[in-house]
Design an enzyme around this catalytic site. Structure first.
Site, short mmCIF file in Angstrom:
data_model
loop_
_atom_site.label_atom_id
_atom_site.label_comp_id
_atom_site.label_asym_id
_atom_site.label_seq_id
_atom_site.Cartn_x
_atom_site.Cartn_y
_atom_site.Cartn_z
N TRP A 94 0.83 -1.21 0.00
CA TRP A 94 0.00 0.00 0.00
C TRP A 94 0.86 1.25 0.00
O TRP A 94 0.53 2.22 -0.69
CB TRP A 94 -1.00 -0.02 1.16
N ASP A 151 -2.00 6.87 6.22
CA ASP A 151 -3.03 5.95 5.74
C ASP A 151 -3.33 4.98 6.88
O ASP A 151 -2.51 4.13 7.21
CB ASP A 151 -2.50 5.21 4.50
N LYS A 159 -12.47 -1.71 5.98
CA LYS A 159 -11.64 -2.63 6.75
C LYS A 159 -12.18 -2.69 8.18
O LYS A 159 -12.64 -3.72 8.64
CB LYS A 159 -10.17 -2.21 6.75
C1 LIG Z 1 -7.45 -1.45 1.39
C2 LIG Z 1 -6.39 -0.44 1.55
C3 LIG Z 1 -6.20 0.61 0.64
C4 LIG Z 1 -7.04 0.76 -0.60
O1 LIG Z 1 -8.35 1.04 -0.28
P1 LIG Z 1 -9.47 1.28 -1.39
O2 LIG Z 1 -10.64 1.69 -0.57
O3 LIG Z 1 -9.68 -0.01 -2.12
O4 LIG Z 1 -8.99 2.35 -2.29
C5 LIG Z 1 -5.19 1.53 0.88
N1 LIG Z 1 -4.41 1.44 1.96
C6 LIG Z 1 -4.55 0.45 2.87
C7 LIG Z 1 -3.65 0.40 4.06
C8 LIG Z 1 -5.55 -0.51 2.69
O5 LIG Z 1 -5.71 -1.49 3.59
#
Ligand SMILES: *Cc1c(COP(=O)(O)O)cnc(C)c1O
Length: 360
Positions: free
Chosen positions: A101, A172, A196
């Protein structure tokens, strides 16, 4: 029958939330219509949206000088929104690379900035840990420093907040937000897709410090401009009304569970139970360095890979599902987000030890 769902995302939601949504689906609060069918400008919807924001701010202890936005496009849209919005004189930003990521965030930022400095990377060790403070390079003048608090695919988590000095720190937190207490005042921007750890897909929470608003590049699409969205209460255009409502229900559930502190304690208990079982076993292995092991996503492999299909098949028959590793890395992965009860992890650990007894 409900199963224990270890999916990395979209992931399990609390049963109480699903039941409440079902009860309210056809006739919301006596309105004679579903909340999906009403205007986002209606008084009743606005109160649902505001309540979700109030709950989020209280649960995550968001200081008054931060705005909380509810946007679309997932964390992936934020990979672009961050370099478009958090601009300074440098047109350079620093990124920590701890996995898949982070790498995606770096590549996207590179489309908008003159330079992206990788200030620390654990790629050479297969992304199996967070970088030690001594490994960090000088970042020089940058507009912000970005890192990924929990790498959902690699199962690597930070347990301290990097020191960015006066530089805005951007994080993030898609896969571990609301799983432990955080000093939000240390950050310029925090973003997280809901699917998540806090709701369904389709909605992303962005927490942004007020003094960072109003500096977006002029070519930033309006719906991605933090200050325009902040001025419009995240309703510049039609927001994802149903995901926003469901997010609010999850936050209400979280409050009833004892809030973020309770989730922090529970996540430690759940992850310790699974890591201990893996470390005691001769069949299962987790590749992540102790000290960087994620409480949320636990990848593991089998010493006898020929048993992988059988493992998944027997797990499924025992009501333990979505244990496949990410398609890019294989093996297995158990995601233990807030909605995963202790009993689910306990059932997984019993199943694994029984599997090892029979096949190990
Ligand atoms: C799932 C995830 C993403 C991407 O998320 P989307 O909603 O599919 O764009 C980005 N960063 C992390 C840490 C993730 O777990």
């Amino acid at each position: 029958m409900r199963v224990f769902n270890f999916s990395a995302g979209p992931s399990a939601l609390p049963l109480e939330v699903l039941e409440r949504a079902k009860d309210e689906l056809i006739d919301f609060a006596g309105c004679g219509m579903s909340i999906m069918e009403m205007s986002h400008r209606s008084e009743i919807y606005e109160s649902v949206a505001h309540q979700a924001e109030r709950r989020f701010r209280a649960l995550f202890a968001v200081p008054a000088n931060y705005r909380v936005l509810f946007l679309q496009g997932g964390a992936t849209a934020q990979f672009a929104a961050v370099p478009l919005n958090i601009t300074g004189p440098n047109r350079r930003a620093a990124y920590v690379n701890t996995g898949i990521w982070s790498t995606k965030a770096i590549l996207e930022a590179g489309r908008y900035l003159d330079e992206v400095v990788t200030v620390a990377s654990t790629e050479s060790s297969g992304f199996n840990r967070v970088p030690e403070p001594a490994e960090w390079l000088e970042m020089g003048p940058v507009d912000y420093l970005h890192y990924t608090d929990n790498e959902t695919i690699g199962g690597v988590e930070f347990f301290s907040i990097p020191d960015a000095g006066e530089t805005p720190l951007v994080c993030d937190m898609s896969s571990n937000i609301l799983s432990r207490e955080m000093d939000v005042s240390r950050f310029g921007v925090i973003y997280a897709g809901a699917q998540k750890n806090m709701g369904p897909s389709g909605i992303t929470v962005v927490i942004v410090r007020e003094d960072l608003l109003g500096h977006a590049r002029p070519d930033t699409p309006s719906f991605m401009d933090y200050s325009i969205q902040a001025k419009n209460g995240s309703m510049l255009n039609t927001p994802p009304t149903y995901p926003w409502y469901l997010l609010g229900l999850v936050l209400e559930w979280l409050e009833a569970q004892g809030g973020v502190k309770a989730m922090e304690v529970l996540s430690q208990r759940k992850s310790a139970l699974l890591y201990d079982a893996i470390d005691r076993s001769a069949l299962f292995t987790n590749p992540v360095a102790i000290g960087s092991r994620s409480r949320m996503n636990i990848p593991f492999t089998l010493a006898r890979p020929e048993l992988e299909a059988l493992f998944l098949q027997e797990a499924r028959a025992s009501g333990l599902v979505n244990l496949e590793g990410h398609r890019s890395v294989g093996g297995f992965r158990a995601s233990l987000y807030n909605a995963m009860p202790y009993e689910g992890v306990s059932a997984l650990v019993s199943f694994m030890s029984d599997f090892e007894r029979r096949h190990g």
